[in-house]
Every structure is written in C-alpha cells, then in structure tokens.
Enzyme design. Structure first.
Site, mmCIF file in Angstrom:
data_model
loop_
_atom_site.group_PDB
_atom_site.id
_atom_site.type_symbol
_atom_site.label_atom_id
_atom_site.label_comp_id
_atom_site.label_asym_id
_atom_site.label_seq_id
_atom_site.Cartn_x
_atom_site.Cartn_y
_atom_site.Cartn_z
ATOM 1 N N LYS A 75 0.804 -1.226 0.000
ATOM 2 C CA LYS A 75 0.000 0.000 0.000
ATOM 3 C C LYS A 75 0.840 1.282 0.000
ATOM 4 O O LYS A 75 0.511 2.249 -0.681
ATOM 5 C CB LYS A 75 -0.965 0.005 1.175
ATOM 6 C CG LYS A 75 -2.048 -1.065 1.068
ATOM 7 C CD LYS A 75 -3.006 -0.965 2.234
ATOM 8 C CE LYS A 75 -3.989 -2.110 2.248
ATOM 9 N NZ LYS A 75 -4.936 -2.019 3.358
ATOM 10 N N ASN A 96 -4.831 1.619 -1.721
ATOM 11 C CA ASN A 96 -5.385 0.256 -1.755
ATOM 12 C C ASN A 96 -6.251 0.018 -2.987
ATOM 13 O O ASN A 96 -6.793 -1.068 -3.156
ATOM 14 C CB ASN A 96 -6.168 -0.061 -0.469
ATOM 15 C CG ASN A 96 -7.544 0.578 -0.456
ATOM 16 O OD1 ASN A 96 -7.742 1.646 -1.025
ATOM 17 N ND2 ASN A 96 -8.491 -0.075 0.186
ATOM 18 N N ASP A 111 -9.561 2.590 2.734
ATOM 19 C CA ASP A 111 -9.513 2.002 4.083
ATOM 20 C C ASP A 111 -10.141 2.933 5.126
ATOM 21 O O ASP A 111 -10.774 2.477 6.071
ATOM 22 C CB ASP A 111 -8.062 1.708 4.485
ATOM 23 C CG ASP A 111 -7.515 0.488 3.766
ATOM 24 O OD1 ASP A 111 -8.316 -0.385 3.381
ATOM 25 O OD2 ASP A 111 -6.284 0.416 3.593
ATOM 26 N N ALA A 135 0.685 2.591 14.747
ATOM 27 C CA ALA A 135 1.106 3.809 14.049
ATOM 28 C C ALA A 135 1.545 3.513 12.614
ATOM 29 O O ALA A 135 2.339 4.244 12.045
ATOM 30 C CB ALA A 135 2.233 4.490 14.830
ATOM 31 N N GLY A 137 0.209 2.028 8.488
ATOM 32 C CA GLY A 137 -0.676 2.525 7.433
ATOM 33 C C GLY A 137 -2.144 2.523 7.823
ATOM 34 O O GLY A 137 -2.881 3.467 7.527
ATOM 35 N N ALA A 138 -2.585 1.453 8.508
ATOM 36 C CA ALA A 138 -3.993 1.383 8.911
ATOM 37 C C ALA A 138 -4.296 2.461 9.954
ATOM 38 O O ALA A 138 -5.385 3.051 9.963
ATOM 39 C CB ALA A 138 -4.315 0.003 9.467
HETATM 40 P P1 ATR Z 1 -0.249 -1.580 8.796
HETATM 41 O O1 ATR Z 1 0.265 -0.829 7.615
HETATM 42 O O2 ATR Z 1 -1.196 -2.698 8.444
HETATM 43 O O3 ATR Z 1 -0.811 -0.680 9.847
HETATM 44 P P2 ATR Z 1 2.398 -1.852 9.940
HETATM 45 O O4 ATR Z 1 2.818 -0.594 9.298
HETATM 46 O O5 ATR Z 1 3.323 -3.016 9.835
HETATM 47 O O6 ATR Z 1 0.998 -2.381 9.405
HETATM 48 O O7 ATR Z 1 2.084 -1.537 11.487
HETATM 49 C C1 ATR Z 1 1.920 -2.543 12.397
HETATM 50 C C2 ATR Z 1 1.628 -1.928 13.750
HETATM 51 O O8 ATR Z 1 1.521 -3.008 14.695
HETATM 52 C C3 ATR Z 1 2.717 -1.016 14.279
HETATM 53 O O9 ATR Z 1 2.116 0.043 14.993
HETATM 54 C C4 ATR Z 1 3.514 -1.928 15.200
HETATM 55 O O10 ATR Z 1 4.176 -1.260 16.254
HETATM 56 P P3 ATR Z 1 5.703 -0.752 16.075
HETATM 57 O O11 ATR Z 1 5.621 0.552 15.328
HETATM 58 O O12 ATR Z 1 6.210 -0.597 17.460
HETATM 59 O O13 ATR Z 1 6.430 -1.816 15.289
HETATM 60 C C5 ATR Z 1 2.398 -2.757 15.777
HETATM 61 N N1 ATR Z 1 2.922 -4.017 16.313
HETATM 62 C C6 ATR Z 1 3.358 -5.074 15.607
HETATM 63 N N2 ATR Z 1 3.768 -6.055 16.438
HETATM 64 C C7 ATR Z 1 3.602 -5.581 17.703
HETATM 65 C C8 ATR Z 1 3.849 -6.107 19.004
HETATM 66 N N3 ATR Z 1 4.350 -7.343 19.175
HETATM 67 N N4 ATR Z 1 3.543 -5.340 20.087
HETATM 68 C C9 ATR Z 1 3.017 -4.095 19.926
HETATM 69 N N5 ATR Z 1 2.767 -3.535 18.700
HETATM 70 C C10 ATR Z 1 3.047 -4.269 17.617
#
Ligand code: ATR
Length: 280
Positions: A75, A96, A111, A135, A137-138
């Site tokens: 995305k 998307n 989204d 924090a 993309g979603a």
């Molecule tokens: P998307 O684009 O779908 O939102 P992403 O950019 O990979 O996906 O973001 C994933 C989110 O899940 C992030 O906020 C990530 O936190 P970090 O910025 O600290 O990496 C969060 N996340 C993933 N695994 C995590 C975990 N084990 N504990 C807490 N937050 C987690």
C-alpha cells in the site's frame, strides 16, 4: 457459491495483489458484486512479492488490467508507482485501489471509509476521545477518518517515535503502548496493530482490565473473526465492531471507484459471512 461469470474478450479484468494473497476474499466479494449488478468484469488474485511490485504495475499498463485492489505489503510503495495520487491517499500515505484509464494509473485509498462508516453507524465522532492503537498505514487511515470528523485522537504505539511522528501530522496526542496505559477516559478504542492476527492469535494489544463498559472497540483484523481483543471487549461489556465490517466497507467503496456503480453491500456481506477467513 455463486456461478462463475461469463468471461469473454470484452470482459474488464481487475486484480487484487498482495503477499500473501491465497486467503483473500476480495475476488469472491467483487465477482459476486459484478454479477449482481450485471457488470462485465472479473477480479482475480495474484501473489506479488515486493521485489516484483514495479514490474507488476508495468504489467497492469501492458495488459490493460482495468484496476487493482491492493493489500499488504504494497500500500505505501504504490504511492510512488501510480501517475496520479488522489489527495486522500496522499494524506494517508497508502494506496489500496488503482484505476487504469488507458495506461494512466490513479491511486486511491478506501480504508479510511472502512473505519469511518462502521463507527458512524454507532455514534457521532465529533468530540469523541479515540485511543488509536498502532502507528502504521492502517492507523494513518483511522487517524484521517476520525480527525476529519472532529474526534480527539491519541495514538498509542509500542515504538513511541512512530506514534509521535504520526500524531504530529494531525496535531493529535501520542503515547507508548503497554499494559499500564489507562484508557478509561476514551470513548472509542481502535486496534490497528497486528497483535491478534492468525500468526499471533493469543496476543492482544490490551489486557481485559484496560477496557471499559462504555467503550466502542473497533478491530481492523478480520482473520480470525473474533480476536482476543474483541473477546476481552465483549467480556467487559463494550460494543464491538468486527474487522469484517471494515473489509466490506472498504471493498464497497473500492467497487464504486472501479465501476462507477452503487455497491450491492448485501451481496458483498453475504460472501464475507460465508467465508472462513477474510483478508483484503
Ligand atoms: P499496517 O500498515 O497494516 O498498519 P504496519 O505498518 O506493519 O501495518 O504496522 C503494524 C503496527 O503493529 C505497528 O504500529 C507496530 O508497532 P511498532 O511501530 O512498534 O512496530 C504494531 N505491532 C506489531 N507487532 C507488535 C507487538 N508485538 N507489540 C506491539 N505492537 C506491535
């Protein structure tokens, strides 16, 4: 299972791309919608690894693929591969949906509608306090959706610097995310972290004691249907919103951009209710 559409030389072809893609319900949902509306189109899925994204986009032009639906992990990268970026997709930093008009590609984001519409069915967003978990993309789509309606959003994220970076774009508040965060003052909790997905089915970004009866808890994960977070929220007496509702709404908006026709939401819901797992 609905009968296969009659594919012919004039049929418009759409693709959903992502990696992984095998469990995506987008082809079934969109094909059922095309059929219901009598639209001569078909959607198929292609697993496209990040390394091949640029070639895949060139292929869209070369093969005159009419449009794309895009899911993880493409995305953000698609923003710089389309010719024109819709201002909302630009603000969110993620595409998307792609439309191909004779080789000119325009990128959109739907989204945020998948988050805003289900929330607004439950309550008015203006002045509501929203705890946004994550924090990525979603989260950017959720912040856009809530911020434009006057909600007061605080971004909670494991990596605080990312929470701060996202929040600062919208003048929102931010915080770290752990089991000590006090969320009692929030009306709405939106989970956009990946905690609770199929790979981490036992995990939840919050403990049961961090949720409160008066809250609406919105999940963006759709597989599994009921995440650990939603189970906790239900036990706490919260109103819950399944990720499948976001999936259908973002898909309905995507269908409308692709075809110009009103999306047959009932038909699309029927497909998702039938599905064992749901992914973009
Ligand atoms: P998307 O684009 O779908 O939102 P992403 O950019 O990979 O996906 O973001 C994933 C989110 O899940 C992030 O906020 C990530 O936190 P970090 O910025 O600290 O990496 C969060 N996340 C993933 N695994 C995590 C975990 N084990 N504990 C807490 N937050 C987690």
């Amino acid at each position: 299972m609905s009968p296969s559409p009659k594919i012919q030389a004039t049929t418009s072809v759409y693709m959903v791309i992502g990696d992984p893609i095998a469990h995506s319900l987008s082809p079934r949902m969109h094909n059922a919608a095309y059929q219901a509306c009598g639209i001569d189109s078909v959607m198929v899925a292609a697993r496209v690894s990040a390394d091949f994204l640029e070639s895949a986009v060139a292929g869209v032009r070369a093969l005159n693929i009419r449009g794309l639906a895009c899911t993880m992990p493409h995305k953000a990268a698609l923003c710089s591969l389309v010719d024109t970026l819709d201002p909302v997709a630009k603000a969110i930093g993620a595409v998307n949906t792609v439309v191909n008009n004779d080789g000119a590609l325009t990128g959109y984001n739907t989204d945020w509608l998948g988050i805003q519409r289900p929330l607004e069915k439950r309550l008015a967003l203006n002045g509501r306090r929203v705890a946004l978990l994550g924090a990525g993309g979603a989260a950017a789509a959720a912040l856009y959706a809530c911020g434009m309606r006057g909600a007061l959003v605080t971004v909670f994220n494991r990596t605080e610097s990312k929470a701060q970076a996202l929040a600062s774009q919208y003048g929102a508040s931010w915080s770290g995310l752990d089991a000590t965060c006090d969320l009692a003052q929030f009306d709405i909790v939106i989970n956009t972290t990946s905690l609770g997905m199929s790979q981490s089915i036992e995990a939840s970004p919050l403990t049961a004691s961090q949720l409160h009866r008066h809250q609406v808890v919105f999940e963006t994960i759709y597989s599994p249907r009921k995440t650990r977070l939603l189970s906790y929220a239900e036990q706490a007496g919260c109103q819950i919103v399944y990720g499948s509702e976001m999936f259908v709404e973002q898909g309905a908006a995507q269908f409308e951009i692709h075809t110009g026709a009103l999306a047959p939401r009932e038909v699309m819901w029927g497909v998702v209710d039938d599905g064992e797992s749901v992914s973009g």
